[in-house]
Motif scaffolding. Structure first.
Motif, PDB file in Angstrom:
ATOM      1  N   ALA A  41       0.863  -1.186   0.000  1.00 28.56           N
ATOM      2  CA  ALA A  41       0.000   0.000   0.000  1.00 28.56           C
ATOM      3  C   ALA A  41       0.894   1.229   0.000  1.00 28.56           C
ATOM      4  O   ALA A  41       1.697   1.417   0.913  1.00 28.56           O
ATOM      5  CB  ALA A  41      -0.903  -0.010   1.222  1.00 28.56           C
ATOM      6  N   THR A  42       0.806   2.040  -1.032  1.00 30.45           N
ATOM      7  CA  THR A  42       1.694   3.184  -1.198  1.00 30.45           C
ATOM      8  C   THR A  42       0.883   4.451  -1.465  1.00 30.45           C
ATOM      9  O   THR A  42      -0.348   4.404  -1.567  1.00 30.45           O
ATOM     10  CB  THR A  42       2.648   2.958  -2.381  1.00 30.45           C
ATOM     11  N   ASP A  43       1.581   5.581  -1.597  1.00 31.73           N
ATOM     12  CA  ASP A  43       0.874   6.815  -1.931  1.00 31.73           C
ATOM     13  C   ASP A  43       0.354   6.804  -3.361  1.00 31.73           C
ATOM     14  O   ASP A  43      -0.402   7.697  -3.763  1.00 31.73           O
ATOM     15  CB  ASP A  43       1.762   8.039  -1.680  1.00 31.73           C
ATOM     16  N   GLN A  44       0.746   5.809  -4.159  1.00 34.14           N
ATOM     17  CA  GLN A  44       0.181   5.637  -5.508  1.00 34.14           C
ATOM     18  C   GLN A  44      -0.997   4.655  -5.507  1.00 34.14           C
ATOM     19  O   GLN A  44      -1.578   4.373  -6.549  1.00 34.14           O
ATOM     20  CB  GLN A  44       1.248   5.114  -6.486  1.00 34.14           C
ATOM     21  N   GLY A  45      -1.330   4.126  -4.339  1.00 33.29           N
ATOM     22  CA  GLY A  45      -2.352   3.100  -4.240  1.00 33.29           C
ATOM     23  C   GLY A  45      -1.716   1.735  -4.029  1.00 33.29           C
ATOM     24  O   GLY A  45      -0.536   1.631  -3.669  1.00 33.29           O
ATOM     25  N   LEU A  46      -2.469   0.690  -4.250  1.00 34.68           N
ATOM     26  CA  LEU A  46      -1.937  -0.668  -4.092  1.00 34.68           C
ATOM     27  C   LEU A  46      -1.065  -1.031  -5.291  1.00 34.68           C
ATOM     28  O   LEU A  46      -1.494  -0.921  -6.439  1.00 34.68           O
ATOM     29  CB  LEU A  46      -3.075  -1.677  -3.966  1.00 34.68           C
ATOM     30  N   ILE A  47       0.180  -1.443  -5.002  1.00 29.13           N
ATOM     31  CA  ILE A  47       1.093  -1.880  -6.056  1.00 29.13           C
ATOM     32  C   ILE A  47       1.340  -3.367  -5.887  1.00 29.13           C
ATOM     33  O   ILE A  47       1.788  -3.819  -4.821  1.00 29.13           O
ATOM     34  CB  ILE A  47       2.422  -1.114  -6.004  1.00 29.13           C
ATOM     35  N   GLU A  48       1.038  -4.120  -6.917  1.00 27.51           N
ATOM     36  CA  GLU A  48       1.243  -5.565  -6.903  1.00 27.51           C
ATOM     37  C   GLU A  48       2.474  -5.919  -7.727  1.00 27.51           C
ATOM     38  O   GLU A  48       2.663  -5.430  -8.836  1.00 27.51           O
ATOM     39  CB  GLU A  48       0.025  -6.280  -7.480  1.00 27.51           C
ATOM     40  N   GLY A  49       3.318  -6.777  -7.152  1.00 25.71           N
ATOM     41  CA  GLY A  49       4.486  -7.239  -7.880  1.00 25.71           C
ATOM     42  C   GLY A  49       4.106  -8.069  -9.092  1.00 25.71           C
ATOM     43  O   GLY A  49       3.107  -8.793  -9.077  1.00 25.71           O
ATOM     44  N   GLN A  50       4.908  -7.935 -10.153  1.00 29.09           N
ATOM     45  CA  GLN A  50       4.641  -8.661 -11.396  1.00 29.09           C
ATOM     46  C   GLN A  50       5.868  -9.480 -11.810  1.00 29.09           C
ATOM     47  O   GLN A  50       6.293  -9.458 -12.961  1.00 29.09           O
ATOM     48  CB  GLN A  50       4.262  -7.673 -12.508  1.00 29.09           C
ATOM     49  N   ALA A  51       6.424 -10.202 -10.852  1.00 27.02           N
ATOM     50  CA  ALA A  51       7.629 -10.975 -11.131  1.00 27.02           C
ATOM     51  C   ALA A  51       7.426 -11.968 -12.264  1.00 27.02           C
ATOM     52  O   ALA A  51       8.314 -12.162 -13.106  1.00 27.02           O
ATOM     53  CB  ALA A  51       8.086 -11.708  -9.866  1.00 27.02           C
ATOM     54  N   HIS A  52       6.247 -12.579 -12.308  1.00 26.26           N
ATOM     55  CA  HIS A  52       5.999 -13.596 -13.334  1.00 26.26           C
ATOM     56  C   HIS A  52       6.076 -12.999 -14.734  1.00 26.26           C
ATOM     57  O   HIS A  52       6.593 -13.632 -15.663  1.00 26.26           O
ATOM     58  CB  HIS A  52       4.643 -14.261 -13.108  1.00 26.26           C
TER      59      HIS A  52
END
Length: 295
Positions: A126-137
């Motif tokens: 949860a960041t000031d840009q909103g929720l950031i999800e990793g995209q390692a795949h």
């Protein structure tokens, strides 16, 4: 990730070139030539001060997009990185904020840069840009499609963000390495300019099991001797700038002071390691003598 092969040292000091506002960012001033000139000056200051590598970052583009940036940003950063690779011989990395790892690895692959920094490679923050999800795949498959060997330095529980839930640091590090396939991990304090906790650095080093651990923020010539005891390398910016101001230019004298302090710390670390090994050997010899005396 073989740090010595890339940086010519097992304990690299990587300085950050914070680019002035790029095209389409809110504070873009319309003069790309001036931005390139500033970046060249800062890269030269890092090289002349003794840094072992450079990361180029669109730091002043805030507020950031949380994932893909505008194509104009990618174009500008590609042009700048290309100029810097022809100017200095240091390894160069790229961080496209806030979390556009695809653009970063594309720029690196096209310019010959050796590594990228990814703020959120896996998990959710949860960041000031909103929720950031990793995209390692997606990122790892994209790297394979590019036929690239660009290394991925991944933040763990990145600054200016909070994880969902209460993850265990050891588990997060092991998953970032073992499941997201990061080539190195980065540990920072909660915000820009704040250092990581020494105890957490030590835990990270154990959990990483030989994979490089970098200090990602808050390092200064005053605290580097302590922090480097538990890390393999450091990424540094604020303390290298004139008067320590984040918006100031990089000062080659401050770079030299930081590098000297870090090297003194590493020399002390090596001496302690050698003494520890010597004491261990003497202890083993003593035990063998005792056994012999009983035979």
């Amino acid at each position: 990730m073989d740090l010595k092969q890339i940086f010519k040292t097992p304990n690299p000091i990587i300085g950050v070139v914070h680019l002035q506002p790029l095209p389409t960012s809110p504070r873009w001033g319309g003069n790309l030539k001036a931005i390139i000139g500033r970046a060249e000056q800062e890269a030269t200051a890092l090289a002349s001060g003794g840094a072992n590598g450079i990361i180029v970052e669109n730091f002043f583009d805030a507020p950031f997009a949380k994932d893909r940036v505008d194509p104009a940003v990618v174009s500008a950063m590609t042009l700048i990185v290309e100029r810097l690779t022809n100017l200095v011989t240091l390894p160069i990395g790229i961080n496209v904020l806030r979390n556009d790892a695809h653009s970063a690895i594309a720029i690196a692959s096209c310019t010959g840069a050796q590594f990228i920094r990814v703020n959120v490679l896996n998990g959710t923050m949860a960041t000031d840009q909103g929720l950031i999800e990793g995209q390692a795949h997606q990122l790892l498959r994209y790297r394979r499609e590019l036929g690239s060997d660009v290394k991925i330095l991944a933040d763990v529980l990145v600054k200016h963000g909070q994880p969902l839930g209460s993850p265990n640091l050891r588990t997060v590090i092991q998953e970032t390495i073992g499941r997201a396939l990061a080539d190195a991990v980065i540990l920072s304090g909660p915000t820009t300019g704040s250092p990581p906790n020494l105890e957490e650095l030590e835990l990270a080093s154990i959990a990483a099991a030989g994979i490089p651990v970098f200090i990602g923020s808050g390092a200064s010539w005053e605290n580097i001797s302590t922090l480097m005891r538990a890390a393999d390398g450091v990424i540094v910016s604020s303390s290298l700038k004139r008067n320590g101001r984040i918006d100031g230019p990089i000062d080659p004298i401050r770079v030299s002071q930081f590098v000297e302090a870090a090297r003194r710390s590493l020399s002390e670390k090596e001496r302690q390691h050698e003494n520890s090994e010597a004491n261990g050997s003497h202890g083993l010899v003593s035990e063998l003598d005792k056994l012999k005396s009983k035979i």
